[in-house]
Motif scaffolding. Sequence first.
Motif, PDB file in Angstrom:
ATOM      1  N   ALA A  25       0.967  -1.369  -0.194  1.00 57.32           N
ATOM      2  CA  ALA A  25      -0.161  -0.077   0.141  1.00 57.32           C
ATOM      3  C   ALA A  25       0.876   1.216  -0.084  1.00 57.32           C
ATOM      4  CB  ALA A  25      -0.867  -0.126   1.393  1.00 57.32           C
ATOM      5  N   ALA A  28       2.428   1.713  -3.270  1.00 55.87           N
ATOM      6  CA  ALA A  28       1.413   2.183  -4.422  1.00 55.87           C
ATOM      7  C   ALA A  28       1.079   3.644  -4.162  1.00 55.87           C
ATOM      8  CB  ALA A  28       0.068   1.393  -4.287  1.00 55.87           C
ATOM      9  N   GLY A  29       1.148   4.108  -2.839  1.00 56.89           N
ATOM     10  CA  GLY A  29       0.886   5.540  -2.608  1.00 56.89           C
ATOM     11  C   GLY A  29       2.037   6.629  -3.142  1.00 56.89           C
ATOM     12  N   GLU A  33       3.922   1.310  -9.779  1.00 53.68           N
ATOM     13  CA  GLU A  33       3.008   0.069 -10.321  1.00 53.68           C
ATOM     14  C   GLU A  33       3.261  -1.131  -9.251  1.00 53.68           C
ATOM     15  OE1 GLU A  33       1.692  -2.788 -14.061  1.00 53.68           O
ATOM     16  OE2 GLU A  33       3.005  -0.917 -14.393  1.00 53.68           O
ATOM     17  N   THR A  34       2.436  -1.674  -8.618  1.00 51.92           N
ATOM     18  CA  THR A  34       2.572  -2.530  -7.638  1.00 51.92           C
ATOM     19  C   THR A  34       2.065  -3.721  -7.666  1.00 51.92           C
ATOM     20  OG1 THR A  34       3.011  -0.679  -5.844  1.00 51.92           O
ATOM     21  CG2 THR A  34       2.907  -3.024  -4.789  1.00 51.92           C
ATOM     22  N   ILE A  51      -6.117  -1.758  -0.426  1.00 53.12           N
ATOM     23  CA  ILE A  51      -5.106  -0.912  -0.992  1.00 53.12           C
ATOM     24  C   ILE A  51      -6.022   0.028  -1.409  1.00 53.12           C
ATOM     25  CG2 ILE A  51      -3.062  -0.381  -2.445  1.00 53.12           C
ATOM     26  CD1 ILE A  51      -2.210  -3.290  -1.844  1.00 53.12           C
ATOM     27  N   ARG A  52      -6.967  -0.288  -2.403  1.00 52.64           N
ATOM     28  CA  ARG A  52      -7.555   0.932  -3.098  1.00 52.64           C
ATOM     29  C   ARG A  52      -8.405   1.820  -2.051  1.00 52.64           C
ATOM     30  NH1 ARG A  52      -6.620   0.545  -8.258  1.00 52.64           N
ATOM     31  NH2 ARG A  52      -6.460  -1.565  -9.397  1.00 52.64           N
ATOM     32  N   VAL A  55      -5.614   3.946  -1.405  1.00 53.15           N
ATOM     33  CA  VAL A  55      -5.002   4.686  -2.565  1.00 53.15           C
ATOM     34  C   VAL A  55      -5.887   4.373  -4.064  1.00 53.15           C
ATOM     35  CG1 VAL A  55      -2.711   4.870  -3.759  1.00 53.15           C
ATOM     36  CG2 VAL A  55      -2.732   4.066  -1.467  1.00 53.15           C
ATOM     37  N   ALA A  58      -4.434   3.877  -7.220  1.00 51.25           N
ATOM     38  CA  ALA A  58      -3.215   2.863  -7.009  1.00 51.25           C
ATOM     39  C   ALA A  58      -3.018   2.005  -8.592  1.00 51.25           C
ATOM     40  CB  ALA A  58      -3.270   2.031  -5.875  1.00 51.25           C
ATOM     41  N   LEU A  60      -2.020  -1.284  -9.558  1.00 50.89           N
ATOM     42  CA  LEU A  60      -1.842  -2.575  -9.024  1.00 50.89           C
ATOM     43  C   LEU A  60      -2.153  -3.765 -10.090  1.00 50.89           C
ATOM     44  CD1 LEU A  60      -4.089  -1.768  -5.817  1.00 50.89           C
ATOM     45  CD2 LEU A  60      -1.565  -1.834  -5.915  1.00 50.89           C
TER      46      LEU A  60
END
Length: 264
Positions: A25, A28-29, A33-34, A51-52, A55, A58, A60
Amino acid sequence: MNIDLSGKTALVSASSAGIGLAIAAALAGTGAETIVNGRSKEAVDRAIGKIRETVPNAKLQGVAGDLGTRAGVDQFVKTVPGTDILVNNLGVFGPGDLFSSSDEDWERYFQINVMSGVRLTRAYLQGMMDRKWGRVVFLSSESGLNIPPDMLAYGFSKTAQLSIARGIAKFAAGTGVTVNSVLPGPTLSDGALEMVAEAARKEGMTPEQKLNEFVLATRGSSIIRRAASTEEVANMVVYACSMQASATTGAALRVDGGIVDTIA
């Protein structure tokens, strides 16, 4: 400090929960690109949803796979052939002293905690060196320095990570790739909270309270006098992955709350 990793890809092994999820997370913040990894698609999808929540924009990618085995890593690399940032977070822990730990226990810790990171780094390091930029982070532990006699095989595996990370950093010297270890202390991760949940229930405590009590009872040198949050550990990892950390390599970066009683 504004950490911007836009345009970079980041892979965090075992990032569907706990410290790994917090690291994914946080990366991504920063705009990276995670790639989120867990053993099942359901776990990966849940993690991406979490995570979304924090973020929303993000970038992802979710890739399920058991990275604790050679076959699992081989299959994973076919799906993810390259990355700029690799966080070797996968690991298991549990009690076991010299007499109670079987050969199979030692082998399990070695394969999951040690060889997963070796295999993933071997798969991705050359590409990083060719591009003249990359970040590799091994999630070790203060137990790699303060070897717990009642978690001996686990402590051994965490010491091994420190040695491996230092050696790889020297191997990649002058390439623009940094390789570091991050050493958390007791952390309010899903696994740690689950480990103390039953004892906490019996004593009328929350798992968080029980884990903080554990720190005071077994890690008396702790300076923060509590367990760390997963986000606090993630902050250190994100720094190690940042552009700003270009002169930090071959290091053991402690986020142990001061448990390791040394000034070096």
